[in-house]
Design a protein around this motif. Sequence first.
Motif, PDB file in Angstrom:
ATOM      1  N   UNK A   6       0.849  -1.193   0.000  1.00  0.00           N
ATOM      2  CA  UNK A   6       0.000   0.000   0.000  1.00  0.00           C
ATOM      3  C   UNK A   6       0.889   1.250   0.000  1.00  0.00           C
ATOM      4  N   UNK A   7       0.354   2.319  -0.580  1.00  0.00           N
ATOM      5  CA  UNK A   7       1.129   3.558  -0.709  1.00  0.00           C
ATOM      6  C   UNK A   7       1.202   4.259   0.638  1.00  0.00           C
ATOM      7  N   UNK A   8       2.417   4.667   1.000  1.00  0.00           N
ATOM      8  CA  UNK A   8       2.601   5.320   2.289  1.00  0.00           C
ATOM      9  C   UNK A   8       3.465   6.565   2.081  1.00  0.00           C
ATOM     10  N   UNK A   9       2.846   7.741   2.162  1.00  0.00           N
ATOM     11  CA  UNK A   9       3.597   8.991   2.002  1.00  0.00           C
ATOM     12  C   UNK A   9       3.716   9.645   3.374  1.00  0.00           C
ATOM     13  N   UNK A  10       4.937   9.763   3.923  1.00  0.00           N
ATOM     14  CA  UNK A  10       5.057  10.311   5.278  1.00  0.00           C
ATOM     15  C   UNK A  10       4.582  11.760   5.364  1.00  0.00           C
ATOM     16  N   UNK A 167       4.960  -3.741  -6.889  1.00  0.00           N
ATOM     17  CA  UNK A 167       3.551  -3.389  -7.135  1.00  0.00           C
ATOM     18  C   UNK A 167       3.064  -2.535  -5.980  1.00  0.00           C
ATOM     19  N   UNK A 168       2.656  -1.330  -6.295  1.00  0.00           N
ATOM     20  CA  UNK A 168       2.200  -0.414  -5.249  1.00  0.00           C
ATOM     21  C   UNK A 168       0.736  -0.069  -5.525  1.00  0.00           C
ATOM     22  N   UNK A 170      -1.362   2.411  -5.694  1.00  0.00           N
ATOM     23  CA  UNK A 170      -1.203   3.865  -5.658  1.00  0.00           C
ATOM     24  C   UNK A 170      -1.941   4.527  -6.812  1.00  0.00           C
ATOM     25  N   UNK A 171      -3.260   4.637  -6.704  1.00  0.00           N
ATOM     26  CA  UNK A 171      -4.013   5.252  -7.796  1.00  0.00           C
ATOM     27  C   UNK A 171      -3.483   6.647  -8.094  1.00  0.00           C
ATOM     28  N   UNK A 172      -3.283   6.954  -9.347  1.00  0.00           N
ATOM     29  CA  UNK A 172      -2.780   8.280  -9.711  1.00  0.00           C
ATOM     30  C   UNK A 172      -1.278   8.298  -9.888  1.00  0.00           C
ATOM     31  N   UNK A 173      -0.594   7.275  -9.417  1.00  0.00           N
ATOM     32  CA  UNK A 173       0.852   7.193  -9.594  1.00  0.00           C
ATOM     33  C   UNK A 173       1.152   5.908 -10.367  1.00  0.00           C
ATOM     34  N   UNK A 174       2.435   5.671 -10.632  1.00  0.00           N
ATOM     35  CA  UNK A 174       2.799   4.376 -11.202  1.00  0.00           C
ATOM     36  C   UNK A 174       2.404   3.284 -10.207  1.00  0.00           C
ATOM     37  N   UNK A 175       1.953   2.159 -10.713  1.00  0.00           N
ATOM     38  CA  UNK A 175       1.558   1.084  -9.798  1.00  0.00           C
ATOM     39  C   UNK A 175       2.476  -0.127  -9.882  1.00  0.00           C
ATOM     40  N   UNK A 176       3.049  -0.358 -11.048  1.00  0.00           N
ATOM     41  CA  UNK A 176       3.988  -1.471 -11.203  1.00  0.00           C
ATOM     42  C   UNK A 176       5.279  -0.871 -11.726  1.00  0.00           C
ATOM     43  N   UNK A 177       6.300  -0.861 -10.898  1.00  0.00           N
ATOM     44  CA  UNK A 177       7.529  -0.215 -11.359  1.00  0.00           C
ATOM     45  C   UNK A 177       8.713  -1.171 -11.265  1.00  0.00           C
ATOM     46  N   UNK A 178       9.668  -0.929 -12.129  1.00  0.00           N
ATOM     47  CA  UNK A 178      10.883  -1.742 -12.157  1.00  0.00           C
ATOM     48  C   UNK A 178      12.030  -0.914 -11.593  1.00  0.00           C
ATOM     49  N   UNK A 179      12.557  -1.352 -10.440  1.00  0.00           N
ATOM     50  CA  UNK A 179      13.668  -0.603  -9.855  1.00  0.00           C
ATOM     51  C   UNK A 179      14.931  -1.465  -9.886  1.00  0.00           C
ATOM     52  N   UNK A 180      16.075  -0.797  -9.843  1.00  0.00           N
ATOM     53  CA  UNK A 180      17.352  -1.510  -9.942  1.00  0.00           C
ATOM     54  C   UNK A 180      17.513  -2.477  -8.766  1.00  0.00           C
ATOM     55  N   UNK A 311       8.572   4.064  -1.798  1.00  0.00           N
ATOM     56  CA  UNK A 311       7.500   3.657  -0.889  1.00  0.00           C
ATOM     57  C   UNK A 311       8.035   2.735   0.213  1.00  0.00           C
ATOM     58  N   UNK A 312       7.771   3.124   1.465  1.00  0.00           N
ATOM     59  CA  UNK A 312       8.209   2.299   2.595  1.00  0.00           C
ATOM     60  C   UNK A 312       9.665   2.484   2.969  1.00  0.00           C
ATOM     61  N   UNK A 313      10.378   3.374   2.296  1.00  0.00           N
ATOM     62  CA  UNK A 313      11.804   3.534   2.597  1.00  0.00           C
ATOM     63  C   UNK A 313      12.219   4.997   2.718  1.00  0.00           C
ATOM     64  N   UNK A 314      11.253   5.883   2.944  1.00  0.00           N
ATOM     65  CA  UNK A 314      11.566   7.313   3.039  1.00  0.00           C
ATOM     66  C   UNK A 314      12.467   7.619   4.220  1.00  0.00           C
ATOM     67  N   UNK A 315      12.340   6.842   5.303  1.00  0.00           N
ATOM     68  CA  UNK A 315      13.118   7.169   6.509  1.00  0.00           C
ATOM     69  C   UNK A 315      14.606   6.899   6.305  1.00  0.00           C
ATOM     70  N   UNK A 316      14.952   6.163   5.268  1.00  0.00           N
ATOM     71  CA  UNK A 316      16.364   5.869   5.014  1.00  0.00           C
ATOM     72  C   UNK A 316      16.935   6.705   3.886  1.00  0.00           C
TER      73      UNK A 316
END
Length: 378
Positions: A6-10, A167-168, A170-180, A311-316
Amino acid sequence: MSKRESLNIPEWLKFSGDRQKSPVYFIDIRGKNLNLNNPQVQRELNQKLKDVFKKLNPGNFKGPGVIKVHPGEPKNITYLLPELVQADISFLKEKGINCVIGDTTVIYSGPRGGESNPGGDVSAYTSVIEHNRWSQKHTGVPFVILDRPITSVPGVIEFSEEEVLRNIDSPGYYQNIYIAGAIDKAGVIFNNAHLTLHGLSPLALCVKGLAMGGAGRKGKLQIHANIIVKINSELCKRCGTCAKNCPGQALRYNKEKIPVLIEERCMGCGECLSVCPQKAIEMVRRGPIKWGKGADTFPRRLADFLITLLNGRWEGLVNVGHLYTVTADCDCNNRPQKPIFSDIGIIVSRNPFALDMLATRLFEEQAKKDRANYSLGN
Ligand code: SF4
Ligand code: SF4
């Protein structure tokens, strides 16, 4: 298919009346005429950076650490200074966190391109890293190509996939993204970026640096997907530079020797636009907005992609914007460039959007002060 998150924006990331929730710290070198290649100057700046990192009060960082950079291309002379990430390395070491420096392969052609660096042979890329002073010999920590598992460092950061699907919800944003692959494994990211203008963005700094530079190849294509080339045949002088540099072989010539686009091959990378000496190429929207796959403007797509990537890693996350030797084209251009105005300084924030916004203001102020004929247009 990976698990749906699920999308989590601090709260501190959201803009509100209380900007203090994500302050941007500014190490101001305007008017000081510093020689940034002087080791003593570098030591002092690194110390100031470390003091700022402590003020950010980042809490409980967990490793591994990735110091994300754009290492420049071999002919660049104005890219991010490798000596100015020593503060990041030292800060993480003091927290007991092992780290690497890294960046991904690129979709444009050249020695850092994905095609020049197949999974088992990344010698073209590593020669740039050595040349531009980013190797372990120069920095003290390994350089990892973030989407090439062969460059994993056992015991520090190990990854087995070039890119990972997330897979996030997150309506309105990318939902399936490919990250390194290595970004997926990182516990802490120090997102260093060097300020330049950019043909599509229009400013390249921390948002673009991590969205594009943290994406895998498919992720990069996702960000570019709604952009396509338009050629102005009246301005075109038929020099052929665009077709020669196109990594997708997406340009052929018509009878009049004017390049014509093969649409299905164009990945929207903007390479042709950046090399055209006549400014005869522009990037236009390919089709209607596709919400859920990112919006239709490049800056918005970068922002959307970054929100899902983190998503889920903003604190780092710590962002460091290097506002010196600012140039009119980005560091992906493999040629020497001259700075367009004098050096501004280094800015640091947990919030990449707040940081880029301050950089925009500082850019406009410096351009005006030095009478440089450049503007970000906002
Ligand atoms: S035509 Fe231009 S934007 Fe399209 S793939 Fe080629 S260089 Fe990139
Ligand atoms: S680089 Fe520009 S001027 Fe040269 S052929 Fe391509 S569009 Fe025409």
